[in-house]
Design a protein around this motif. Structure first.
Motif, PDB file in Angstrom:
ATOM      1  N   ARG A 111       0.830  -1.212   0.000  1.00 26.11           N
ATOM      2  CA  ARG A 111       0.000   0.000   0.000  1.00 26.11           C
ATOM      3  C   ARG A 111       0.864   1.263   0.000  1.00 26.11           C
ATOM      4  O   ARG A 111       0.614   2.212  -0.752  1.00 26.11           O
ATOM      5  CB  ARG A 111      -0.909  -0.032   1.235  1.00 26.11           C
ATOM      6  CG  ARG A 111      -1.594   1.285   1.595  1.00 26.11           C
ATOM      7  CD  ARG A 111      -2.677   1.648   0.611  1.00 26.11           C
ATOM      8  NE  ARG A 111      -3.321   2.912   0.947  1.00 26.11           N
ATOM      9  CZ  ARG A 111      -2.797   4.108   0.769  1.00 26.11           C
ATOM     10  NH1 ARG A 111      -1.577   4.236   0.253  1.00 26.11           N
ATOM     11  NH2 ARG A 111      -3.473   5.203   1.075  1.00 26.11           N
ATOM     12  N   LEU A 112       1.906   1.278   0.828  1.00 28.36           N
ATOM     13  CA  LEU A 112       2.781   2.442   0.918  1.00 28.36           C
ATOM     14  C   LEU A 112       3.616   2.617  -0.350  1.00 28.36           C
ATOM     15  O   LEU A 112       3.834   3.739  -0.816  1.00 28.36           O
ATOM     16  CB  LEU A 112       3.682   2.327   2.145  1.00 28.36           C
ATOM     17  CG  LEU A 112       2.946   2.451   3.486  1.00 28.36           C
ATOM     18  CD1 LEU A 112       3.815   1.929   4.627  1.00 28.36           C
ATOM     19  CD2 LEU A 112       2.526   3.894   3.746  1.00 28.36           C
ATOM     20  N   SER A 113       4.067   1.521  -0.928  1.00 27.11           N
ATOM     21  CA  SER A 113       4.835   1.585  -2.168  1.00 27.11           C
ATOM     22  C   SER A 113       3.968   2.118  -3.302  1.00 27.11           C
ATOM     23  O   SER A 113       4.408   2.939  -4.115  1.00 27.11           O
ATOM     24  CB  SER A 113       5.383   0.197  -2.530  1.00 27.11           C
ATOM     25  OG  SER A 113       6.250  -0.279  -1.527  1.00 27.11           O
ATOM     26  N   TYR A 114       2.733   1.645  -3.359  1.00 30.76           N
ATOM     27  CA  TYR A 114       1.787   2.106  -4.381  1.00 30.76           C
ATOM     28  C   TYR A 114       1.542   3.605  -4.239  1.00 30.76           C
ATOM     29  O   TYR A 114       1.526   4.346  -5.241  1.00 30.76           O
ATOM     30  CB  TYR A 114       0.481   1.331  -4.241  1.00 30.76           C
ATOM     31  CG  TYR A 114      -0.496   1.557  -5.366  1.00 30.76           C
ATOM     32  CD1 TYR A 114      -0.515   0.715  -6.480  1.00 30.76           C
ATOM     33  CD2 TYR A 114      -1.423   2.604  -5.323  1.00 30.76           C
ATOM     34  CE1 TYR A 114      -1.412   0.911  -7.515  1.00 30.76           C
ATOM     35  CE2 TYR A 114      -2.320   2.809  -6.359  1.00 30.76           C
ATOM     36  CZ  TYR A 114      -2.313   1.967  -7.444  1.00 30.76           C
ATOM     37  OH  TYR A 114      -3.193   2.166  -8.476  1.00 30.76           O
ATOM     38  N   PHE A 115       1.365   4.045  -2.998  1.00 31.50           N
ATOM     39  CA  PHE A 115       1.123   5.469  -2.754  1.00 31.50           C
ATOM     40  C   PHE A 115       2.315   6.313  -3.186  1.00 31.50           C
ATOM     41  O   PHE A 115       2.149   7.389  -3.766  1.00 31.50           O
ATOM     42  CB  PHE A 115       0.839   5.698  -1.271  1.00 31.50           C
ATOM     43  CG  PHE A 115       0.775   7.156  -0.901  1.00 31.50           C
ATOM     44  CD1 PHE A 115      -0.329   7.925  -1.235  1.00 31.50           C
ATOM     45  CD2 PHE A 115       1.831   7.764  -0.235  1.00 31.50           C
ATOM     46  CE1 PHE A 115      -0.387   9.285  -0.904  1.00 31.50           C
ATOM     47  CE2 PHE A 115       1.778   9.111   0.097  1.00 31.50           C
ATOM     48  CZ  PHE A 115       0.673   9.874  -0.237  1.00 31.50           C
ATOM     49  N   ASN A 116       3.531   5.843  -2.927  1.00 29.52           N
ATOM     50  CA  ASN A 116       4.730   6.609  -3.295  1.00 29.52           C
ATOM     51  C   ASN A 116       4.851   6.792  -4.804  1.00 29.52           C
ATOM     52  O   ASN A 116       5.442   7.762  -5.271  1.00 29.52           O
ATOM     53  CB  ASN A 116       5.979   5.927  -2.745  1.00 29.52           C
ATOM     54  CG  ASN A 116       6.180   6.194  -1.267  1.00 29.52           C
ATOM     55  OD1 ASN A 116       5.470   7.002  -0.672  1.00 29.52           O
ATOM     56  ND2 ASN A 116       7.131   5.514  -0.667  1.00 29.52           N
ATOM     57  N   ILE A 126      -6.085   5.793  -2.474  1.00 31.92           N
ATOM     58  CA  ILE A 126      -6.537   4.532  -3.061  1.00 31.92           C
ATOM     59  C   ILE A 126      -6.223   3.442  -2.049  1.00 31.92           C
ATOM     60  O   ILE A 126      -5.065   3.155  -1.763  1.00 31.92           O
ATOM     61  CB  ILE A 126      -5.837   4.249  -4.400  1.00 31.92           C
ATOM     62  CG1 ILE A 126      -6.135   5.379  -5.397  1.00 31.92           C
ATOM     63  CG2 ILE A 126      -6.279   2.902  -4.963  1.00 31.92           C
ATOM     64  CD1 ILE A 126      -5.386   5.248  -6.698  1.00 31.92           C
ATOM     65  N   GLY A 127      -7.257   2.840  -1.509  1.00 32.15           N
ATOM     66  CA  GLY A 127      -7.077   1.881  -0.427  1.00 32.15           C
ATOM     67  C   GLY A 127      -7.070   2.605   0.915  1.00 32.15           C
ATOM     68  O   GLY A 127      -6.738   3.784   0.998  1.00 32.15           O
ATOM     69  N   ILE A 168      -5.351  -2.722   0.374  1.00 35.95           N
ATOM     70  CA  ILE A 168      -5.088  -2.949  -1.051  1.00 35.95           C
ATOM     71  C   ILE A 168      -6.375  -3.021  -1.877  1.00 35.95           C
ATOM     72  O   ILE A 168      -6.324  -3.320  -3.070  1.00 35.95           O
ATOM     73  CB  ILE A 168      -4.260  -4.236  -1.264  1.00 35.95           C
ATOM     74  CG1 ILE A 168      -4.987  -5.444  -0.674  1.00 35.95           C
ATOM     75  CG2 ILE A 168      -2.882  -4.084  -0.625  1.00 35.95           C
ATOM     76  CD1 ILE A 168      -4.270  -6.776  -0.933  1.00 35.95           C
ATOM     77  N   ALA A 169      -7.501  -2.741  -1.239  1.00 33.25           N
ATOM     78  CA  ALA A 169      -8.783  -2.740  -1.961  1.00 33.25           C
ATOM     79  C   ALA A 169      -8.907  -1.454  -2.790  1.00 33.25           C
ATOM     80  O   ALA A 169      -8.373  -0.408  -2.410  1.00 33.25           O
ATOM     81  CB  ALA A 169      -9.935  -2.841  -0.968  1.00 33.25           C
ATOM     82  N   PRO A 170      -9.608  -1.520  -3.922  1.00 33.74           N
ATOM     83  CA  PRO A 170      -9.759  -0.336  -4.795  1.00 33.74           C
ATOM     84  C   PRO A 170     -10.792   0.640  -4.249  1.00 33.74           C
ATOM     85  O   PRO A 170     -11.791   0.965  -4.909  1.00 33.74           O
ATOM     86  CB  PRO A 170     -10.196  -0.950  -6.126  1.00 33.74           C
ATOM     87  CG  PRO A 170     -10.940  -2.182  -5.734  1.00 33.74           C
ATOM     88  CD  PRO A 170     -10.226  -2.721  -4.517  1.00 33.74           C
TER      89      PRO A 170
END
Length: 201
Positions: A111-116, A126-127, A168-170
């Protein structure tokens, strides 16, 4: 590298990271309530560092980038590692507690990697943000006296898995702003006092 901690916002983030490490040690020492109380203050630091960063004039771009990554790593420790370790400890290393802790840490890191990389388009996350785990953990421990000790470890593990899925949910989650900052701050201070008092040996 240490010069990056002279930056006020990064110093606040690092302080939160230190508090999270202290919280983990308290949980390991058999004082999970006090550990949660301390990590609530790490959450306050997480809310404060962004405000400090916005008000720091002449802040180099690279310092901001380091701060962004440092903030994510601090969130991983406070909202991922700490609850996972606490779950394993109160669950006495059961398969359920280990699995729940592992799932939470992996979901938090993703989740944090996606946000970065993608940020928060439309001013919405998102999530579900990883930081939501800390107040939820506090609520669970505040309710501990009225929950059977037989089911409490598995209940906490179940809640962590649910939160991991929500990470990790949309989902589109609005950012905390305005009066909600005051609500979060008041909850963290109040809950930390109650938990710390209750957790004293």
């Amino acid at each position: 590298m240490l010069r990056q901690l002279i930056d006020p916002a990064n110093a606040v983030t690092a302080t939160g990271l230190v508090l999270s490490a202290i919280g983990i040690n308290l949980a390991i020492a058999g004082l999970p309530e006090i550990g949660v109380a301390v990590v609530l203050w790490a959450l306050l630091a997480d809310h404060l560092d962004g405000v400090v960063a916005q008000r720091t004039q002449g802040r180099p771009a690279e310092t901001g980038q380091i701060g962004k990554n440092l903030d994510s790593l601090a969130d991983l420790v406070s909202a991922g590692v700490f609850p996972a370790v606490t779950s394993i400890i109160i669950g006495h290393g059961s398969t359920i507690s280990v699995a729940a802790g592992t799932i939470l840490v992996v979901a938090s890191a993703l989740r944090l990697s996606y946000f970065n990389v993608f940020g928060s388009p439309g001013s919405r996350f998102i999530g579900v943000p990883t930081t939501y785990v800390v107040p939820v953990t506090a609520i669970i421990f505040l309710l501990r006296p009225v929950i059977s000790e037989v089911i409490f470890p598995n209940l906490f593990a179940f809640v962590l898995v649910v939160l991991a899925v929500l990470h990790i949910a949309p989902l589109r989650v609005p950012k905390t702003a305005g009066v909600m900052y005051l609500v979060v701050m008041a909850f963290c201070v109040g809950a930390s006092i109650v938990l710390a008092t209750r957790g004293l040996p």
